[in-house]
Design an enzyme around this catalytic site. Sequence first.
Site, PDB file in Angstrom:
ATOM      1  NE  ARG B  14      -1.755   2.385   3.126  1.00 26.29           N
ATOM      2  CZ  ARG B  14      -1.254   4.060   2.973  1.00 26.29           C
ATOM      3  NH1 ARG B  14      -1.297   4.872   2.460  1.00 26.29           N
ATOM      4  NH2 ARG B  14      -0.177   4.077   4.020  1.00 26.29           N
ATOM      5  CG  ASP B  15       2.947   5.123   2.623  1.00 26.72           C
ATOM      6  OD1 ASP B  15       2.293   5.870   1.927  1.00 26.72           O
ATOM      7  OD2 ASP B  15       3.842   4.944   3.902  1.00 26.72           O
ATOM      8  CG  HIS B 205       3.220   4.957   8.620  1.00 28.71           C
ATOM      9  ND1 HIS B 205       3.005   3.692   7.819  1.00 28.71           N
ATOM     10  CD2 HIS B 205       3.925   5.604   8.060  1.00 28.71           C
ATOM     11  CE1 HIS B 205       3.207   3.781   6.746  1.00 28.71           C
ATOM     12  NE2 HIS B 205       3.846   5.062   6.925  1.00 28.71           N
ATOM     13  CG  HIS B 207       7.441   7.658   6.034  1.00 28.94           C
ATOM     14  ND1 HIS B 207       7.052   8.980   4.484  1.00 28.94           N
ATOM     15  CD2 HIS B 207       7.112   7.371   5.734  1.00 28.94           C
ATOM     16  CE1 HIS B 207       6.071   8.141   4.118  1.00 28.94           C
ATOM     17  NE2 HIS B 207       5.704   6.750   4.972  1.00 28.94           N
ATOM     18  CB  CYS B 238       9.151  11.295   1.139  1.00 32.65           C
ATOM     19  SG  CYS B 238       8.652  13.053   1.632  1.00 32.65           S
ATOM     20  CG  ASN B 247       6.670   2.796   3.859  1.00 35.47           C
ATOM     21  OD1 ASN B 247       6.187   3.179   4.857  1.00 35.47           O
ATOM     22  ND2 ASN B 247       6.101   3.205   2.799  1.00 35.47           N
TER      23      ASN B 247
END
Lengths: 312, 312
Positions: B14-15, B205, B207, B238, B247
Amino acid sequence: MSSPNAHIVEVGPRDGLQNESVLIGTDAKVAYIEALAAAGLTRIEAVSFVHPRLVPQMADAEQVMARVPRRDGLSYIGLIVNARGLDRALHAGVDEVNVTVVATETFSLRNQGMTIAEALDSFGAVAGRARAAGLRVTATVGASFGCPFEGEVPPGHVAEMVRRCADSGADEIALADTIGAGVPADVRRLTGAVREVTGLPLRFHFHNTRNTGYANALAAVETGATALDASGGGIGGCPFAPAATGNIATEDLCYALRRSGVDTGVDLDLLMSAAAYIGERLGAPLPALLGRAGDFPPATTTARTAPGRPPG
Amino acid sequence: MSSPNAHIVEVGPRDGLQNESVLIGTDAKVAYIEALAAAGLTRIEAVSFVHPRLVPQMADAEQVMARVPRRDGLSYIGLIVNARGLDRALHAGVDEVNVTVVATETFSLRNQGMTIAEALDSFGAVAGRARAAGLRVTATVGASFGCPFEGEVPPGHVAEMVRRCADSGADEIALADTIGAGVPADVRRLTGAVREVTGLPLRFHFHNTRNTGYANALAAVETGATALDASGGGIGGCPFAPAATGNIATEDLCYALRRSGVDTGVDLDLLMSAAAYIGERLGAPLPALLGRAGDFPPATTTARTAPGRPPG
């Protein structure tokens, strides 16, 4: 974190360049060092005095040291591994020497041609002469967090080597995670073991080979380390994993420290300029991330809009 | 560290993919998810249900969900931002929904077209319907550690939003450092503020935009977080800094956690294979470092000799 305090030892010109395959000329090395000093870095490991056949990048160590800017409060370190290196360091006029020993027999023999016992004896002789000449002496124990040949390294063994170096006249102890294997729990464990044998200032040298380097650096400061090695731009690889990352980057470390309440006195914009300078000469993207992401909070609000894309 | 325990929420599909410009076909997405599940990951954020014009990479969310492997103990999460997304998520048969709200007015308006108050009301309605349908509901507060438009975000403000989400029926709270600005001190401060308003399970979460992501993740586990988001291979950038890292990588996080005494149940070799698979399809080097450096201690002693080059 209880009143943390630490300074940076900039090792880009030495450990950074040493592990880069592109040979950098003396002019560019001096310019890189000048830019690092202008950014506010006050301890710079500028060169190593090792055989030029083994480390061609450091063949011009004397020429570099003859041309770097000198001023009060700016200290240059030369890395050495033996008495011949000390002779050259003294002649070149460094302010400090960093003398390496290695934590495992296999690595010590392969890298320095000495057993650990021989390396510790050599350290004692070199440290005595260096101190007599008025130089500050750091003992760096390489592979303190793990060895590429022997695997795990017991903290008690490292502590025993540290005790020997302290007894031989080291002014500072540096613990190096040469292959970037450690995590913060290892930092705390090793610090505890070393603190049982000496109260000397503790310096750490972390590589970000497995993405644990910055966590380790912050953990080291929290456990009382007074100095952290880092390289401007994060230049330098790992001789044991050709594609891997090496030193933690000075700008990323300074960002994390500033946000953690530790003032390193470094100007991040000037530091990123210094990193960009050497990055251009190396012709490869820098491992440092701050130069790509920018500081936070940003000086101005320049973020792009990304409508509708879920954040997070 | 007192009995730390945490599991990974794999968000690469997903991300990770959402922030990659190369469009990946449904077959490859399903294969990536299959490989991640085979590596032992048990919570996988597989898709988001947002408008395909805004996030083209997620246009085949229904087709992906129809083909992923299903078994007991393997839970699929769909990310949503509104009621329309929930309708799609329910139809596609996800096990959980992750509903995002954003911590600042500017980011919330630009990204979701809602004020914070509207987003919190929307969360309440969506969470109620999702729970009634038997789904687990996570509330993710985006930009909890800093906003690309407004800068610093007060922990007390994030905590107030968390309180509203908890009151509206969230089963889990996720705090997202969407732009990778935070450091461990921020993690501790924010955790403290949030713990004053809820005892719900905390998920983070991070980064790695400025190289603080892994330090933050380890700090979160030490402060009691029960889940950490990460993406296999570290894929995903990003949206606010096109050249920056996104991530944290699942394999690098699992390495650091294992060495810190936290067993995630993930097979690192299989995970690195899954990462390599999607990396080949994206056609760019992976941000993850473990795949380049190898595990430590190594299964066999294969280190190259680097005679004479000072370690450290």
